[in-house]
Design an enzyme around this catalytic site. Structure first.
Site, PDB file in Angstrom:
ATOM      1  N   PRO A  13       0.844  -1.524  -0.388  1.00  0.00           N
ATOM      2  CA  PRO A  13      -0.312  -0.024   0.171  1.00  0.00           C
ATOM      3  C   PRO A  13       0.727   1.126  -0.389  1.00  0.00           C
ATOM      4  CG  PRO A  13       0.338  -1.568   2.390  1.00  0.00           C
ATOM      5  CD  PRO A  13       0.920  -2.395   1.224  1.00  0.00           C
ATOM      6  N   ASN A  14       0.362   2.463  -1.111  1.00  0.00           N
ATOM      7  CA  ASN A  14       0.682   3.885  -1.222  1.00  0.00           C
ATOM      8  C   ASN A  14       1.943   3.626  -1.884  1.00  0.00           C
ATOM      9  OD1 ASN A  14      -1.652   4.818   1.045  1.00  0.00           O
ATOM     10  ND2 ASN A  14      -0.225   3.907   2.669  1.00  0.00           N
ATOM     11  N   ARG A  21       5.379  10.982  -2.612  1.00  0.00           N
ATOM     12  CA  ARG A  21       4.638  10.637  -0.784  1.00  0.00           C
ATOM     13  C   ARG A  21       5.892  11.170  -0.361  1.00  0.00           C
ATOM     14  NH1 ARG A  21       4.527   4.737   1.193  1.00  0.00           N
ATOM     15  NH2 ARG A  21       4.247   4.954   3.527  1.00  0.00           N
ATOM     16  N   TYR A  26      11.221   8.855   1.524  1.00  0.00           N
ATOM     17  CA  TYR A  26      10.856   7.751   0.451  1.00  0.00           C
ATOM     18  C   TYR A  26      12.037   7.752  -1.063  1.00  0.00           C
ATOM     19  CZ  TYR A  26       7.798   5.991   3.864  1.00  0.00           C
ATOM     20  OH  TYR A  26       7.097   5.602   4.830  1.00  0.00           O
ATOM     21  N   ASN A  77       7.901  -5.641  -0.837  1.00  0.00           N
ATOM     22  CA  ASN A  77       7.979  -4.456   0.229  1.00  0.00           C
ATOM     23  C   ASN A  77       6.571  -4.775   0.275  1.00  0.00           C
ATOM     24  OD1 ASN A  77       7.958  -1.973   1.278  1.00  0.00           O
ATOM     25  ND2 ASN A  77       8.808  -0.647  -0.620  1.00  0.00           N
ATOM     26  N   ALA A  80       3.123  -0.697   4.944  1.00  0.00           N
ATOM     27  CA  ALA A  80       2.552  -0.968   6.367  1.00  0.00           C
ATOM     28  C   ALA A  80       2.203  -2.152   6.985  1.00  0.00           C
ATOM     29  CB  ALA A  80       1.658   0.108   6.229  1.00  0.00           C
ATOM     30  N   HIS A  83       4.058  -4.901   8.850  1.00  0.00           N
ATOM     31  CA  HIS A  83       3.706  -4.842  10.588  1.00  0.00           C
ATOM     32  C   HIS A  83       3.313  -5.494  10.835  1.00  0.00           C
ATOM     33  CE1 HIS A  83       7.722  -1.934   9.871  1.00  0.00           C
ATOM     34  NE2 HIS A  83       6.714  -0.999   8.611  1.00  0.00           N
ATOM     35  N   ASP A  90       2.107 -16.073   6.460  1.00  0.00           N
ATOM     36  CA  ASP A  90       1.306 -16.677   6.116  1.00  0.00           C
ATOM     37  C   ASP A  90       1.419 -17.727   4.692  1.00  0.00           C
ATOM     38  OD1 ASP A  90       0.854 -17.340   8.735  1.00  0.00           O
ATOM     39  OD2 ASP A  90      -1.793 -16.844   8.623  1.00  0.00           O
ATOM     40  N   GLU A 101      13.109  -9.380   1.269  1.00  0.00           N
ATOM     41  CA  GLU A 101      12.078  -8.097   1.945  1.00  0.00           C
ATOM     42  C   GLU A 101      12.962  -6.858   1.735  1.00  0.00           C
ATOM     43  OE1 GLU A 101      10.851  -8.662   5.889  1.00  0.00           O
ATOM     44  OE2 GLU A 101       9.851  -6.749   5.817  1.00  0.00           O
ATOM     45  N   HIS A 103      13.233  -2.498   2.280  1.00  0.00           N
ATOM     46  CA  HIS A 103      12.365  -0.961   2.561  1.00  0.00           C
ATOM     47  C   HIS A 103      13.154  -0.188   2.047  1.00  0.00           C
ATOM     48  CE1 HIS A 103       9.438  -3.260   4.938  1.00  0.00           C
ATOM     49  NE2 HIS A 103      10.154  -4.010   5.182  1.00  0.00           N
ATOM     50  N   LEU A 104      12.882   0.496   1.406  1.00  0.00           N
ATOM     51  CA  LEU A 104      13.374   2.164   0.764  1.00  0.00           C
ATOM     52  C   LEU A 104      13.670   3.010   2.565  1.00  0.00           C
ATOM     53  CD1 LEU A 104       9.955   2.881  -0.799  1.00  0.00           C
ATOM     54  CD2 LEU A 104      12.524   3.203  -1.638  1.00  0.00           C
ATOM     55  N   SER A 105      13.032   3.221   3.367  1.00  0.00           N
ATOM     56  CA  SER A 105      13.772   3.959   4.808  1.00  0.00           C
ATOM     57  C   SER A 105      14.488   2.916   5.448  1.00  0.00           C
ATOM     58  CB  SER A 105      12.329   4.440   4.945  1.00  0.00           C
ATOM     59  OG  SER A 105      11.442   3.619   5.296  1.00  0.00           O
ATOM     60  N   ARG A 110      13.262   4.610  12.428  1.00  0.00           N
ATOM     61  CA  ARG A 110      12.058   5.183  12.887  1.00  0.00           C
ATOM     62  C   ARG A 110      11.067   5.667  13.816  1.00  0.00           C
ATOM     63  NH1 ARG A 110       9.573   4.323   7.157  1.00  0.00           N
ATOM     64  NH2 ARG A 110       8.234   6.842   8.043  1.00  0.00           N
ATOM     65  N   ARG A 114       7.972   0.902  13.437  1.00  0.00           N
ATOM     66  CA  ARG A 114       8.294  -0.093  12.279  1.00  0.00           C
ATOM     67  C   ARG A 114       9.854  -1.254  12.250  1.00  0.00           C
ATOM     68  NH1 ARG A 114       5.510   3.696   8.300  1.00  0.00           N
ATOM     69  NH2 ARG A 114       5.064   5.135   9.121  1.00  0.00           N
TER      70      ARG A 114
HETATM   71  C1  DQA Z   1       8.645   1.287   3.758  1.00  0.00           C
HETATM   72  C2  DQA Z   1       8.534   0.915   4.956  1.00  0.00           C
HETATM   73  C3  DQA Z   1       6.755   0.843   6.305  1.00  0.00           C
HETATM   74  O1  DQA Z   1       7.288   1.028   7.841  1.00  0.00           O
HETATM   75  C4  DQA Z   1       5.860   2.089   5.623  1.00  0.00           C
HETATM   76  O2  DQA Z   1       4.174   1.989   5.731  1.00  0.00           O
HETATM   77  C5  DQA Z   1       5.767   2.064   3.826  1.00  0.00           C
HETATM   78  C6  DQA Z   1       7.393   1.771   3.493  1.00  0.00           C
HETATM   79  C7  DQA Z   1       9.369   1.577   3.291  1.00  0.00           C
HETATM   80  O3  DQA Z   1       9.596   1.027   1.719  1.00  0.00           O
HETATM   81  O4  DQA Z   1       9.990   1.841   3.731  1.00  0.00           O
HETATM   82  O5  DQA Z   1       4.981   2.359   3.363  1.00  0.00           O
HETATM   83  O6  DQA Z   1       7.554  -0.413   3.391  1.00  0.00           O
END
Ligand code: DQA
Length: 149
Positions: A13-14, A21, A26, A77, A80, A83, A90, A101, A103-105, A110, A114
């Site tokens: 998501p997002n 964003r 990010y 990725n 959210a 978490h 599963d 896995e 994550h950009l950040s 943070r 997270r």
């Molecule tokens: C994220 C980190 C997550 O905590 C956050 O909810 C995201 C992006 C990242 O790529 O850093 O949407 O997965």
């Protein structure tokens, strides 16, 4: 000749809003830009990549289930859902495909909520904090993992 490895790249998501964003967190790269860079790296590495972004947990679970028997590995990725999602964790455990896995950040510097990933225990590994490069490193890592397996 060895069969070409197929890798599915899933974004949660997002992440469709990348570029707009919270660019301070990010980066300014769009998801389309990241996917184009992955496609070009896939050409160099002689593998195939396919992409799906969804804001819906169920669609991500469906994609993981449908990947079984069709792809060799998944880069995800989960955004959210990292978490919160027992369902995505599963699904990964159920199909047994290797997962990296991304994550950009750097989620560990943070907010505390997270710091916990429900996905990490069922993943081969995790890359966090390297921005869009993390996806490219994950693709290199997945191809070398699959070639070792
Ligand atoms: C994220 C980190 C997550 O905590 C956050 O909810 C995201 C992006 C990242 O790529 O850093 O949407 O997965």
């Amino acid at each position: 000749m060895k069969p070409v490895k197929k890798i599915l790249v899933l974004n949660g998501p997002n992440l469709n809003l990348l570029g707009l964003r919270e660019p301070g967190i990010y980066g300014s790269e769009t998801l389309e830009g990241i996917n184009a860079a992955l496609l070009s790296l896939a050409g160099e590495l002689s593998c195939e990549v396919d992409f799906l972004q969804s804001n819906s947990e169920g669609a991500l679970v469906d994609a993981i289930q449908q990947a079984s028997g069709r792809v060799d590995g998944i880069i995800i990725n989960p955004a959210a859902y990292t978490h919160t999602s027992v369902a995505i964790r599963d699904a990964i455990a159920a199909v047994g495909l290797p997962v990296i896995e991304v994550h950009l950040s750097n989620v560990y510097k943070r907010e505390e909520f997270r710091h916990k990933s429900l996905i990490a225990p069922v993943a081969v590994g995790q890359i966090a904090g390297l921005g869009a490069d993390g996806y490219l490193l994950a693709l290199r890592g997945m191809v070398s993992y699959l070639n070792r397996a």
